[in-house]
Design a protein around this motif. Structure first.
Motif, mmCIF file in Angstrom:
data_model
loop_
_atom_site.group_PDB
_atom_site.id
_atom_site.type_symbol
_atom_site.label_atom_id
_atom_site.label_comp_id
_atom_site.label_asym_id
_atom_site.label_seq_id
_atom_site.Cartn_x
_atom_site.Cartn_y
_atom_site.Cartn_z
ATOM 1 N N PRO A 74 42.069 72.596 5.717
ATOM 2 C CA PRO A 74 41.156 71.543 6.142
ATOM 3 C C PRO A 74 41.816 70.255 6.630
ATOM 4 O O PRO A 74 41.129 69.281 6.910
ATOM 5 N N ASP A 75 43.131 70.239 6.773
ATOM 6 C CA ASP A 75 43.795 69.072 7.342
ATOM 7 C C ASP A 75 43.424 68.978 8.831
ATOM 8 O O ASP A 75 43.313 70.009 9.505
ATOM 9 N N PRO B 169 39.327 62.937 28.374
ATOM 10 C CA PRO B 169 38.180 62.294 27.726
ATOM 11 C C PRO B 169 38.592 61.772 26.354
ATOM 12 O O PRO B 169 39.554 62.253 25.757
ATOM 13 N N PRO B 170 37.847 60.806 25.839
ATOM 14 C CA PRO B 170 38.110 60.384 24.459
ATOM 15 C C PRO B 170 37.702 61.508 23.505
ATOM 16 O O PRO B 170 36.932 62.405 23.870
ATOM 17 N N LYS B 171 38.225 61.442 22.300
ATOM 18 C CA LYS B 171 37.857 62.458 21.306
ATOM 19 C C LYS B 171 36.346 62.540 21.125
ATOM 20 O O LYS B 171 35.804 63.612 20.895
ATOM 21 N N SER B 172 35.678 61.419 21.244
ATOM 22 C CA SER B 172 34.227 61.385 21.034
ATOM 23 C C SER B 172 33.473 62.189 22.091
ATOM 24 O O SER B 172 32.301 62.513 21.897
ATOM 25 N N ALA B 173 34.126 62.547 23.193
ATOM 26 C CA ALA B 173 33.489 63.343 24.238
ATOM 27 C C ALA B 173 33.844 64.822 24.132
ATOM 28 O O ALA B 173 33.438 65.616 24.971
ATOM 29 N N GLY C 178 35.837 67.159 11.283
ATOM 30 C CA GLY C 178 35.305 65.835 10.975
ATOM 31 C C GLY C 178 36.400 64.811 10.746
ATOM 32 O O GLY C 178 36.304 63.671 11.204
ATOM 33 N N ALA C 179 37.461 65.215 10.088
ATOM 34 C CA ALA C 179 38.571 64.291 9.805
ATOM 35 C C ALA C 179 39.373 63.965 11.058
ATOM 36 O O ALA C 179 40.094 62.969 11.090
ATOM 37 N N SER C 180 39.245 64.781 12.106
ATOM 38 C CA SER C 180 39.983 64.535 13.347
ATOM 39 C C SER C 180 39.302 63.505 14.240
ATOM 40 O O SER C 180 39.851 63.119 15.256
ATOM 41 N N ALA C 181 38.109 63.087 13.871
ATOM 42 C CA ALA C 181 37.306 62.130 14.651
ATOM 43 C C ALA C 181 36.745 62.767 15.921
ATOM 44 O O ALA C 181 36.328 62.062 16.830
#
Length: 94
Positions: free
Chosen positions: A11-12, A35-39, A54-57
């Motif tokens: 899970p890392d 793209p940004p991670k959010s995309a 989730g931890a990777s943003a």
């Protein structure tokens, strides 16, 4: 990215961070702006994978095995089955 490509595994978040970095580097080498991670989007069917995503943003979909499977608190979205998944994807579509 496959198991063994990174020092740490789910899970890392390292596998997802490495995958994003490689994708971004490739795009930049082609003269494109990544793209940004959010995309981006992670789709996972395991709790450890959803935790890593989730931890990777990076926004993460946890595809649950059944409606009785608990939601992942690490995922941005929790879906059960194809219909839930397609409905979500259509909502996310720009």
């Amino acid at each position: 990215i496959a198991e063994g490509d990174t020092e740490k595994s789910k899970p890392d978040p390292e596998p997802y961070n490495v995958a994003y970095d490689r994708m971004a580097a490739h795009m930049q080498s082609q003269g494109q702006t990544p793209p940004p991670k959010s995309a981006c989007l992670v789709i996972e069917d395991s709790k450890g994978g959803a935790q890593a995503g989730g931890a990777s943003a990076i926004p993460t979909i946890f595809w649950k095995a059944s409606s009785t499977t608990p939601d992942s608190p690490h995922a941005t979205y929790n879906v059960t089955g194809r219909d839930d998944f397609l409905k979500l994807i259509m909502q996310l579509k720009p």
